[in-house]
Each structure stands twice: as C-alpha cells, then as structure tokens.
Scaffold this motif. Sequence first.
Motif, PDB file in Angstrom:
ATOM      1  N   ARG A 132       0.830  -1.207   0.000  1.00 24.81           N
ATOM      2  CA  ARG A 132       0.000   0.000   0.000  1.00 24.81           C
ATOM      3  C   ARG A 132       0.865   1.258   0.000  1.00 24.81           C
ATOM      4  N   LEU A 133       1.932   1.228   0.828  1.00 26.80           N
ATOM      5  CA  LEU A 133       2.817   2.391   0.889  1.00 26.80           C
ATOM      6  C   LEU A 133       3.500   2.619  -0.447  1.00 26.80           C
ATOM      7  N   ARG A 134       3.991   1.537  -1.053  1.00 30.66           N
ATOM      8  CA  ARG A 134       4.665   1.673  -2.354  1.00 30.66           C
ATOM      9  C   ARG A 134       3.700   2.190  -3.412  1.00 30.66           C
ATOM     10  N   ASP A 135       2.454   1.741  -3.328  1.00 31.49           N
ATOM     11  CA  ASP A 135       1.454   2.225  -4.270  1.00 31.49           C
ATOM     12  C   ASP A 135       1.228   3.725  -4.090  1.00 31.49           C
ATOM     13  N   THR A 136       1.151   4.149  -2.825  1.00 32.98           N
ATOM     14  CA  THR A 136       0.970   5.583  -2.559  1.00 32.98           C
ATOM     15  C   THR A 136       2.180   6.371  -3.027  1.00 32.98           C
ATOM     16  N   LEU A 137       3.385   5.855  -2.754  1.00 31.67           N
ATOM     17  CA  LEU A 137       4.599   6.543  -3.217  1.00 31.67           C
ATOM     18  C   LEU A 137       4.625   6.625  -4.734  1.00 31.67           C
ATOM     19  N   GLY A 138       4.153   5.568  -5.384  1.00 35.44           N
ATOM     20  CA  GLY A 138       4.098   5.601  -6.848  1.00 35.44           C
ATOM     21  C   GLY A 138       3.167   6.691  -7.354  1.00 35.44           C
ATOM     22  N   LEU A 192       2.428   9.429  -5.689  1.00 37.70           N
ATOM     23  CA  LEU A 192       3.106  10.703  -5.438  1.00 37.70           C
ATOM     24  C   LEU A 192       4.151  10.984  -6.507  1.00 37.70           C
ATOM     25  N   ARG A 193       4.885   9.923  -6.893  1.00 37.45           N
ATOM     26  CA  ARG A 193       5.943  10.096  -7.891  1.00 37.45           C
ATOM     27  C   ARG A 193       5.375  10.447  -9.267  1.00 37.45           C
ATOM     28  N   SER A 194       4.213   9.873  -9.574  1.00 41.13           N
ATOM     29  CA  SER A 194       3.632  10.116 -10.902  1.00 41.13           C
ATOM     30  C   SER A 194       2.787  11.383 -10.969  1.00 41.13           C
ATOM     31  N   THR A 195       2.522  11.994  -9.809  1.00 41.08           N
ATOM     32  CA  THR A 195       1.721  13.221  -9.802  1.00 41.08           C
ATOM     33  C   THR A 195       2.644  14.431  -9.880  1.00 41.08           C
ATOM     34  N   ILE A 196       2.670  15.077 -11.027  1.00 39.67           N
ATOM     35  CA  ILE A 196       3.514  16.257 -11.244  1.00 39.67           C
ATOM     36  C   ILE A 196       2.752  17.496 -10.796  1.00 39.67           C
ATOM     37  N   VAL A 197       3.412  18.314  -9.984  1.00 38.68           N
ATOM     38  CA  VAL A 197       2.782  19.538  -9.489  1.00 38.68           C
ATOM     39  C   VAL A 197       2.478  20.455 -10.667  1.00 38.68           C
ATOM     40  N   GLU A 198       1.286  21.021 -10.681  1.00 33.53           N
ATOM     41  CA  GLU A 198       0.882  21.900 -11.784  1.00 33.53           C
ATOM     42  C   GLU A 198       1.840  23.077 -11.914  1.00 33.53           C
ATOM     43  N   LYS A 199       2.172  23.382 -13.143  1.00 32.11           N
ATOM     44  CA  LYS A 199       3.159  24.420 -13.421  1.00 32.11           C
ATOM     45  C   LYS A 199       2.763  25.761 -12.830  1.00 32.11           C
ATOM     46  N   GLY A 200       1.467  26.045 -12.815  1.00 31.93           N
ATOM     47  CA  GLY A 200       1.015  27.337 -12.314  1.00 31.93           C
ATOM     48  C   GLY A 200       1.219  27.515 -10.827  1.00 31.93           C
ATOM     49  N   ARG A 238       8.411  19.325 -10.728  1.00 32.41           N
ATOM     50  CA  ARG A 238       8.616  18.441  -9.574  1.00 32.41           C
ATOM     51  C   ARG A 238       7.347  17.617  -9.345  1.00 32.41           C
ATOM     52  N   SER A 239       7.567  16.412  -8.783  1.00 31.27           N
ATOM     53  CA  SER A 239       6.431  15.564  -8.410  1.00 31.27           C
ATOM     54  C   SER A 239       6.120  15.783  -6.940  1.00 31.27           C
ATOM     55  N   LEU A 240       4.976  15.266  -6.495  1.00 33.17           N
ATOM     56  CA  LEU A 240       4.622  15.401  -5.089  1.00 33.17           C
ATOM     57  C   LEU A 240       5.631  14.699  -4.188  1.00 33.17           C
ATOM     58  N   LEU A 241       6.246  13.610  -4.718  1.00 34.46           N
ATOM     59  CA  LEU A 241       7.209  12.875  -3.895  1.00 34.46           C
ATOM     60  C   LEU A 241       8.423  13.727  -3.557  1.00 34.46           C
ATOM     61  N   ASP A 242       8.741  14.718  -4.417  1.00 35.00           N
ATOM     62  CA  ASP A 242       9.882  15.581  -4.149  1.00 35.00           C
ATOM     63  C   ASP A 242       9.696  16.415  -2.898  1.00 35.00           C
ATOM     64  N   PHE A 243       8.460  16.535  -2.447  1.00 36.35           N
ATOM     65  CA  PHE A 243       8.184  17.329  -1.262  1.00 36.35           C
ATOM     66  C   PHE A 243       8.145  16.475   0.003  1.00 36.35           C
ATOM     67  N   LEU A 282      -1.803  13.212  -0.793  1.00 36.45           N
ATOM     68  CA  LEU A 282      -2.431  13.092  -2.112  1.00 36.45           C
ATOM     69  C   LEU A 282      -3.819  13.725  -2.118  1.00 36.45           C
ATOM     70  N   ARG A 283      -4.599  13.409  -1.080  1.00 39.16           N
ATOM     71  CA  ARG A 283      -5.947  13.978  -1.008  1.00 39.16           C
ATOM     72  C   ARG A 283      -5.893  15.495  -0.860  1.00 39.16           C
ATOM     73  N   ALA A 284      -4.942  15.970  -0.012  1.00 41.56           N
ATOM     74  CA  ALA A 284      -4.830  17.407   0.198  1.00 41.56           C
ATOM     75  C   ALA A 284      -4.450  18.125  -1.098  1.00 41.56           C
ATOM     76  N   TYR A 285      -3.582  17.498  -1.897  1.00 43.04           N
ATOM     77  CA  TYR A 285      -3.196  18.130  -3.162  1.00 43.04           C
ATOM     78  C   TYR A 285      -4.402  18.229  -4.101  1.00 43.04           C
ATOM     79  N   ASP A 286      -5.186  17.147  -4.156  1.00 38.28           N
ATOM     80  CA  ASP A 286      -6.393  17.210  -4.982  1.00 38.28           C
ATOM     81  C   ASP A 286      -7.352  18.286  -4.474  1.00 38.28           C
ATOM     82  N   ASN A 287      -7.492  18.367  -3.148  1.00 34.93           N
ATOM     83  CA  ASN A 287      -8.362  19.402  -2.588  1.00 34.93           C
ATOM     84  C   ASN A 287      -7.796  20.790  -2.830  1.00 34.93           C
TER      85      ASN A 287
END
Length: 494
Positions: free
Chosen positions: A117-123, A125-133, A142-147, A395-400
Amino acid sequence: MASSTSSLQPPSPPPGPFSAAGIASSPLETLIPHLLASKRSLSSINHVWRANELCTSTRTSLERSTITTARTSFLRSGITSQLAVLRQVHRNSETTAKQGRAEFEAVIQVLDEADERLRDTLGKLRSTIVEKGLRPGDEERRSLLDFMNEEGVEGLVGVIKESLDGAGQGMREFEDGNRGFGEEVENVRKLLYGDGLKGGSGLVGSASQGRVVQGQEGSPVPQILHEMEDRAREMAAGLESLVSHYDLCVTAIKQTEGGGDAASKIAGDLPEGVDVGQDAGGAPPEPMGDQERMEMMRVLEEDAGQVEDVVMEIRDHIAEMESLHSRVEMHTSHLATEHVNMTAAFRMLEDLGQKLPGHITRTQIFLMRWDEDKVAIDERLEELEGLTELYDGFLRAYDNLLIEIGRRKDQELEVEQVVQEARTRLEKLYEDEVEEREVFKKEQGDFLPVDIWPGLRDRPLRYSLSSVDDQASRVPDISKSVIYRAIQRVHGKR
C-alpha cells in the motif's frame, strides 16, 4: 481370453481373413505369426515355476519370523511407554513451532500488504507532477514525492526487515532444534517398530508391495504370503489360457490347407512342463464346417490380441512377487537383529531423557522472544501504516488544493465581474453628471455671478476601483480538466 468352445452366435462377419470367403485366400499368413507369438508366450512357465519357489521360501520365512518375533516382543513393550511421553513432548513443541510459524507468516503477509500500500501511494506521489502554475516559472517540474522525505520510508522499511530477520532467525533455530529432537525420537520409534534408522533401508512397504506392517501388531509375512499365493494362482491361470490359445493355434493351422507341415516345423521344442492337447506332428484332425471354422477363427483372433497382455501380466506378477519376497527376506534378517535395536533404543531413550529439560527450556525461551518480537514488529507496522496515511493524506490534500484553486478562481472572476460592472456604472454616473451640469450652466449660468459659489463651475467627483493589497498574488490558472479529475479522485474515483 475367449474360449474356443463359446456357444455365442456372432453376427455374420464381412469377408476377411477368417470369413468363409477369406479362408480360401491365404489365412496361413495370419495364423503362423499367431502360432509363433503363442509359442513364445509359453516360456512364461518359467515364471510360474519361480512363483512356486518364492511361495515355498516365504512359508519357511513365516515359521522363522514367528519364533523370532516372540523373543523380542518383551523388550519392545518396556520401551513403548517411555517413547509415548517423549513423543507427546515433541508434539507439543511441534505445535508451538507451527503456531509460531503461522503467526510469523501472517505478520509477514500483513507487512507485505502494508508495504505494498505504501509503495502504491509513493508511486502515485511520484507520478503526480505539481501543476506548473503553482510553482515559480523558472523551477524544474517536480512531483509530489519531491516534497516528502523518502529516505525516512526506506529507513523504516530497513528497520522492519532487520526485525523480521531477527525473528525469522530465532524461528529457524527453534524449528531446527525441535526437528533434531523429533528426529531422535523418531529414530527410537523406528528402532522400536523395526523401520530402521533415518536413512536406512526401511521395511514398511506400500499397499501394492504387500501392505507390510511392522511392530507388535503382527508379522507382515502372512499377508505377503497370501498376496504371493494369489498372484501365483493368477499366473497359473494365465499360463493355462496361453496353453489353450497355443493349442487352438495348432488346431487352426491344421484345419488350414497346407498348414500341417507348418505346424510340425513351428510347434516343436516346447518349454519343459508345457502340456498341450494337440500334437503338432500327429495326424490332421477331422475337418470342420465353415461355420465352426469361422467361430474358431474369431475366437483365435480375439485371443491373439490378448496374448501379449497376459504375458505382461505374468511378468508383472513375478516382478511383484520378487519384490515381496525381497521384503520378506529383509524382514527375516532384521528380526534377527531386533534385540540389538531394542537395546540401542533404550540407550537413546536415556540420552533423550538428559536432553529433555533443555528442550523444554528452549521452547519457553522461544515463546518469550517471539512475544517480544511481535510487539516490536507491531510498533513498526503502526509507523508504516502511519506513513501511508500521511502520504495518502498528502495526495488527497493536493487534490483538494486543486479544487480550492478552482473555487478561488471562480470567486476571483466573480469579483472582477462585479468590479467591472461597478466601474461601468460609476463612469456612466460621472458622464451623466457632467452632462447635467452643462445643461444647468447653459440655462442658469448667465444669470448667476461667478463668485456666488466657488465650486459652481467645478467638474463632478470621479471615482476609480482598484485592489487594496497590491502584494496579493493572483490565483494561478489551472485547467478545468485538471480540477475535474481532482474532484473525481476526491470522490473515490482515483
């Protein structure tokens, strides 16, 4: 095999080697190979003689084994009760080991699932790129995992693996110790019941090898002898059917034109002891009618297809009997040394009695250490699950956050619309006021002194709208599709 005297009336066969039309062609080409094969099959009589020898030898072994078993049963009974205590102790420790192993594997499964489950969540985070704006324009994407601190995850996983390795090592040491104790108990049992020590020849056969049963329950030899006699009778019956088939082949050839000479040449030199009803070199038998000859040919052809099966069955029987007889010989030989085995079993029991306290202590120590390991692993598991919840929350907070940006953008647009409408309204009011003042000036200005009111000729107040806080940043532009996908994920459609 079918009988040549069968009373069944078969349907009329089609023309062939054994039909009324086919007999006149060349049936010898078919009958001679059948006769040759039948003659070869009669050599099975040697297996029948051997079967008789094996049965006789086994009966003699039964007499000897009965006497020897009676002499050693007293020693066996004295050891049985002591062995029962040791086996119960081993069963208890084995149950402890199995329960510990089951719990250990269950813990590993839970940890694997948590890690997955943790690896799935990290994946994610790694695949979610922060919006350029959301980031400075000159910053690399940068991806969410970078934070997040991924090193902390690996460190925790490493600690968990060390805990598992330590627990697994203790588990294996306990299992090995228990296995060694069990092997010693089993060696005593094997000596007691005549199975032989671990790695020995082993006297307990399978059901197909005579269902040999050792120990006080009785000698295996009677049952082996019973099976051997059954097989010997089946072999004799098989040989009898082969002889009958041979006799039928000779008869069929003699009933065939030109077959007498062939029968005389082939049928000689039969194995010793074979007694057939027909003399291949004698006078030809009385001729048969077509119907009788067709029935004989049908039976012969049917039996010919079974000759090899009967021969193989006889060979299988004698092979089984040889194997069973070999086990009887082994049993008889081991009975002669069983008294020595009982003495050795008693010495091994004394040695195990000295080891018993240490074995019980080892079980108690294992239980104590495993309980401690479980507590430590559970704590690490909670930390692992806590990290997973933290990262899932990120992840949820970023979507929110994306949804909040969309809401703020809508609010900002609404404010701008209100401001624009206000500006338009103010400008209209200003222009209307200017126009009204000009009308007043034209109508009344010539009659009013200029100095009656200093502000008479002033222009009306003009207003402008602007943001109060110049330091406030504008809401970034995020595409509606990105915000929509965030809404979908928040509502459980990730």
